[in-house]
Design a protein around this motif. Sequence first.
Motif, PDB file in Angstrom:
ATOM      1  N   GLU A  44       0.532  -1.149  -0.313  1.00  0.00           N
ATOM      2  CA  GLU A  44       0.368   0.307   0.117  1.00  0.00           C
ATOM      3  C   GLU A  44       0.997   1.192   0.540  1.00  0.00           C
ATOM      4  N   LEU A  45       0.577   2.141  -1.281  1.00  0.00           N
ATOM      5  CA  LEU A  45       1.864   3.542  -1.105  1.00  0.00           C
ATOM      6  C   LEU A  45       0.549   4.228  -0.667  1.00  0.00           C
ATOM      7  N   LEU A  46       0.473   5.229   0.371  1.00  0.00           N
ATOM      8  CA  LEU A  46       0.924   6.772   0.373  1.00  0.00           C
ATOM      9  C   LEU A  46       1.628   7.339  -0.540  1.00  0.00           C
ATOM     10  N   VAL A  47       1.405   8.719  -1.112  1.00  0.00           N
ATOM     11  CA  VAL A  47       2.364   9.653  -2.185  1.00  0.00           C
ATOM     12  C   VAL A  47       1.795  11.072  -1.110  1.00  0.00           C
ATOM     13  N   VAL A  48       2.220  11.821  -0.389  1.00  0.00           N
ATOM     14  CA  VAL A  48       2.227  12.977   0.070  1.00  0.00           C
ATOM     15  C   VAL A  48       2.409  13.758  -1.541  1.00  0.00           C
ATOM     16  N   ASP A  49       1.119  14.877  -1.303  1.00  0.00           N
ATOM     17  CA  ASP A  49       0.557  15.516  -2.774  1.00  0.00           C
ATOM     18  C   ASP A  49       1.164  16.923  -2.059  1.00  0.00           C
ATOM     19  N   ARG A  50       0.017  17.474  -2.740  1.00  0.00           N
ATOM     20  CA  ARG A  50       0.405  19.413  -1.874  1.00  0.00           C
ATOM     21  C   ARG A  50      -0.860  19.529  -1.187  1.00  0.00           C
TER      22      ARG A  50
END
Length: 507
Positions: free
Chosen positions: A437-443
Amino acid sequence: MSQNEFGQLSQFNIDSGSVRKLSRAFCERHHVVLLGTFEPDHDEPVTVGMLDPTNTSLRLQIADLLQHPVTAVRLNQYEIETALKKAYGEHKTPDQIVITDRPHTDGMTQPRHIMEHILSTAVREEASDIHIESFSQNVDLRFRIDGIMHQIYTDLSPNNVGDVIRVLKIWCDLDITEQRRPQDGRLQCRIELEDRGPTSIDFRISIVPAPAGEDVVIRILDQEMGLMPVDALGMDEELEETFLRLLNNPEGLILVTGPTGSGKTTTLYAALRQINDGRRKIITAEDPIEYDIDKISQKQITKQTPLPVLLRALLRQDPDVLLIGEIRDQVTGDTALAAANTGHVVFATVHTPDAIGTLTRLRGLELDASELSDALLAVLSQRLVRRLCESCATSGEISDEHRELFGPLIEGFEVRTPVGCKKCHHVGYRGRVGLFELLVVDRPMQAMIADGIAASELRTYAHEQGHRELLDDALRRVTEGVISLDEVERVVPYRQIRTARRQCRKD
């Protein structure tokens, strides 16, 4: 010749094979050398040259290791070094113990032979850990294979387990007289199995006191398996592509999370291998160092240099990439954030159930919210599940229990179930595969983290952006016929299944 008299090296034959029955590191550390020819099947005492033949404790250690009585003679330092050089050569050979799976002439009665059999059998069965547990009436031997504990038949008993553990302590150069305090050690062996040839194996040893003696856990690290590339981890194509892009960032914090034994170290080493192109300086701070990686500066965390102290020193070594151990306190967390916000790529681990839960955990360490939002690039949460045996898995029906648990999540699914055959030792599973599970932190998420927005709102936002959880990856593997629904139920948190089921019904 009495044990207190001086001997002369010229009086003795130096047999290289016999000398190597004691590791070179042990001989050099204790200033000893085995003299003459060692014949295991004979009962005559073994002659050992020592600086101090009156050292009874050391003599008993050697006798325990060789399983033979020892006669000690006094040699000077030059003679001992000369004998070792003759046997080993000018350059040190690896400090390895050679273990074979060939039967011994005296069966399995000797403590050394019992320990050799345990280690070689564990390697053959592809176990990741060995557990020896002492009880008042018996001794349990269990192997962890594909993440599951299996009871193993053993010749261990309350009468001999102490001697067997003593052999292990001698191999690891631990204190054989200490049974009241925990001890940790490391052992490197060359395992020679008839069906797979010689293999270099590292064993990580943990010994702790128990009411009936001592308990032992041995972690098995196969150095010859090599470092796994990212494309062999089992990520789906889209997630892998995103993860690889993250690795090329010039700075920022990437966290890998999951319980013990979920493959976090394997993933981190795969990431380092991916970016280890010689153009960046990569430093690691590990406890312990599990695998040696060529051209990467690996540092061991010790009592003298705990992680916070080591990290501050490593930042002065001009790294481009820094891998640290678990972020478990505010000091370590602050150091990781400072490094990630000042031009370094930082990899670290956190023990949390899922990616969003990592943010809650970090807030609990009282890390600065604005620094965290600026530094954090992504969180990769993962689990390891057992892979269905390809030789015997068959199409099956979904059970009523699984229909009740997963509901509409598995509507229309065709599933495979385990059967059991000789190749998988009749358990139905063979090998493991990762769930990710990959959570990418966007703006927008950066702003939410900086503002201290609740985890529930962060989770809602992530789902709106198409975030896929562990359960999604697990069900993908079920549809591919790689894993069973039983495995999904075993490793994916029930709360996540229940929430996803409820959401699916609403939709």
